[in-house]
Scaffold this active site. Sequence first.
Site, PDB file in Angstrom:
ATOM      1  N   ARG A  97       2.086  -0.796   4.886  1.00  0.00           N
ATOM      2  CA  ARG A  97       2.541  -0.765   3.481  1.00  0.00           C
ATOM      3  C   ARG A  97       1.279  -0.771   2.627  1.00  0.00           C
ATOM      4  NH1 ARG A  97       7.149  -4.165   0.280  1.00  0.00           N
ATOM      5  NH2 ARG A  97       8.330  -2.547   1.343  1.00  0.00           N
ATOM      6  N   HIS A 116       9.114   5.890   0.458  1.00  0.00           N
ATOM      7  CA  HIS A 116       9.654   4.685   1.133  1.00  0.00           C
ATOM      8  C   HIS A 116      10.734   5.165   2.114  1.00  0.00           C
ATOM      9  CE1 HIS A 116      10.364   0.634   2.013  1.00  0.00           C
ATOM     10  NE2 HIS A 116      10.896   0.182   0.891  1.00  0.00           N
ATOM     11  N   GLN A 141      13.438   2.765   3.890  1.00  0.00           N
ATOM     12  CA  GLN A 141      14.522   2.287   3.029  1.00  0.00           C
ATOM     13  C   GLN A 141      15.590   3.369   2.862  1.00  0.00           C
ATOM     14  OE1 GLN A 141      14.901  -0.941   1.351  1.00  0.00           O
ATOM     15  NE2 GLN A 141      16.934  -0.024   1.361  1.00  0.00           N
ATOM     16  N   ASP A 150      16.433   1.624  -8.950  1.00  0.00           N
ATOM     17  CA  ASP A 150      15.354   0.771  -8.428  1.00  0.00           C
ATOM     18  C   ASP A 150      14.664   0.157  -9.635  1.00  0.00           C
ATOM     19  OD1 ASP A 150      13.420  -0.363  -6.779  1.00  0.00           O
ATOM     20  OD2 ASP A 150      12.362   1.510  -6.383  1.00  0.00           O
ATOM     21  N   CYS A 176      17.491  -0.792  -3.526  1.00  0.00           N
ATOM     22  CA  CYS A 176      16.721  -1.202  -2.344  1.00  0.00           C
ATOM     23  C   CYS A 176      16.319  -2.672  -2.380  1.00  0.00           C
ATOM     24  CB  CYS A 176      15.501  -0.307  -2.169  1.00  0.00           C
ATOM     25  SG  CYS A 176      14.271  -0.479  -3.476  1.00  0.00           S
ATOM     26  N   ARG A 225      18.320  -2.231   7.199  1.00  0.00           N
ATOM     27  CA  ARG A 225      16.882  -1.997   7.466  1.00  0.00           C
ATOM     28  C   ARG A 225      16.560  -2.442   8.895  1.00  0.00           C
ATOM     29  NH1 ARG A 225      13.107  -1.925   3.272  1.00  0.00           N
ATOM     30  NH2 ARG A 225      11.627  -1.454   4.925  1.00  0.00           N
TER      31      ARG A 225
HETATM   32  N1  NVA Z   1       9.798   1.077  -5.951  1.00  0.00           N
HETATM   33  C1  NVA Z   1       9.594  -0.293  -5.542  1.00  0.00           C
HETATM   34  C2  NVA Z   1      10.290  -0.546  -4.240  1.00  0.00           C
HETATM   35  C3  NVA Z   1      10.156  -1.944  -3.726  1.00  0.00           C
HETATM   36  C4  NVA Z   1      10.814  -2.133  -2.385  1.00  0.00           C
HETATM   37  C5  NVA Z   1       8.111  -0.564  -5.423  1.00  0.00           C
HETATM   38  O1  NVA Z   1       7.380   0.309  -4.937  1.00  0.00           O
HETATM   39  O2  NVA Z   1       7.673  -1.645  -5.821  1.00  0.00           O
HETATM   40  N1   CP Z   2      13.309  -2.951  -0.156  1.00  0.00           N
HETATM   41  C1   CP Z   2      12.146  -3.395   0.305  1.00  0.00           C
HETATM   42  O1   CP Z   2      11.327  -2.665   0.859  1.00  0.00           O
HETATM   43  O2   CP Z   2      11.942  -4.737   0.123  1.00  0.00           O
HETATM   44  P1   CP Z   2      10.619  -5.565   0.355  1.00  0.00           P
HETATM   45  O3   CP Z   2       9.630  -5.162  -0.707  1.00  0.00           O
HETATM   46  O4   CP Z   2      11.041  -7.007   0.217  1.00  0.00           O
HETATM   47  O5   CP Z   2      10.062  -5.269   1.717  1.00  0.00           O
END
Ligand code: NVA
Ligand code: CP
Length: 303
Positions: A104, A131, A134, A219, A259, A287
């Site tokens: 990540r 992502h 997800q 989101d 998500c 997930r």
């Molecule tokens: N779009 C959000 C998703 C978090 C799971 C982010 O990148 O922070």
């Molecule tokens: N939806 C998702 O990826 O959540 P986290 O940021 O908690 O991993």
Amino acid sequence: MAIRHFLQFSDFSRDEFEYVIERTRLIKRKFKSYEPHHTLLDRTLVMVFEKNSTRTRLSFEAGMHQLGGAAIYLNTRDSQLGRGEPVEDAAQVMSRMCDIIMVRTFGHDIIDRFAAHSRVPVINGLTNEHHPCQVLADVYTYIEQRGSIAGRRVAWIGDANNMLYSWLQAARVFGFHLHVSTPRGYDIDPGLVEPGNNCYTEFASPSDACEGVDLVTTDVWTSMGFEQENEARLKAFDGWIVDEAKMARARPDALFMHCLPAHRGEEVSAGVIDGPQSVVWDEAENRLHVQKALLEYLLLGEL
Ligand code: NVA
Ligand code: CP
């Protein structure tokens, strides 16, 4: 077998997703009945986190344990990644000590460079641009609740972010259509859409985007890494909340997805996310199940 990575949704074919989805069903059923499913005995997953996480960490770590393997958590704060070790060197070293890696991070170029120097499969656990894990869970959740997603209409209300770009790729793979409504100035970057992807229509009005759709999804307005824009975004996204009035424009049997984590009163009303059309808890749970199938597929292929 050549190394396969899962960095973007479009890295897999429809047939491969069909296999992973079928496998997810089996894995979920066994999990629910406490039947052991140790297909990855003695295998090790390394998880590299340069951003925060609850669901991604938990689902990969628990999933690997349930498959009979182990998972190791590394973050920028206390690994050498936070002290400037080149990502290429980190990939070389890590991939000599484990069987599969989840990353990540921020820019998608970072995970591309990581994967190019890895001896083992690399999974995208979220980048600024994608992502895919997800959206795989979301597509699985839709199919589980309503059957095939092919030919369906899905509304994306909000920011043109990593989730949207993965949804756009999923629409092409699975043959559904997205109604996208983003505020002015936060619209789709055409450079992040695959050439020839005509599986979406843009709407100036978020309410119009919800008209007649089978699924409404949104989101956060400010993704991780963009926190300094938060104040400007709160203003620009005014009116883009998914509330009861917008859900009323969708089909009566439409689902709502997010998500998570969510901000009630910003991108979604409490009434919608906690209401009867919301499947956010199934989405989060799935997930775990889809990623177990994904880990298995990347390491063992079709069984
Ligand atoms: N779009 C959000 C998703 C978090 C799971 C982010 O990148 O922070
Ligand atoms: N939806 C998702 O990826 O959540 P986290 O940021 O908690 O991993």
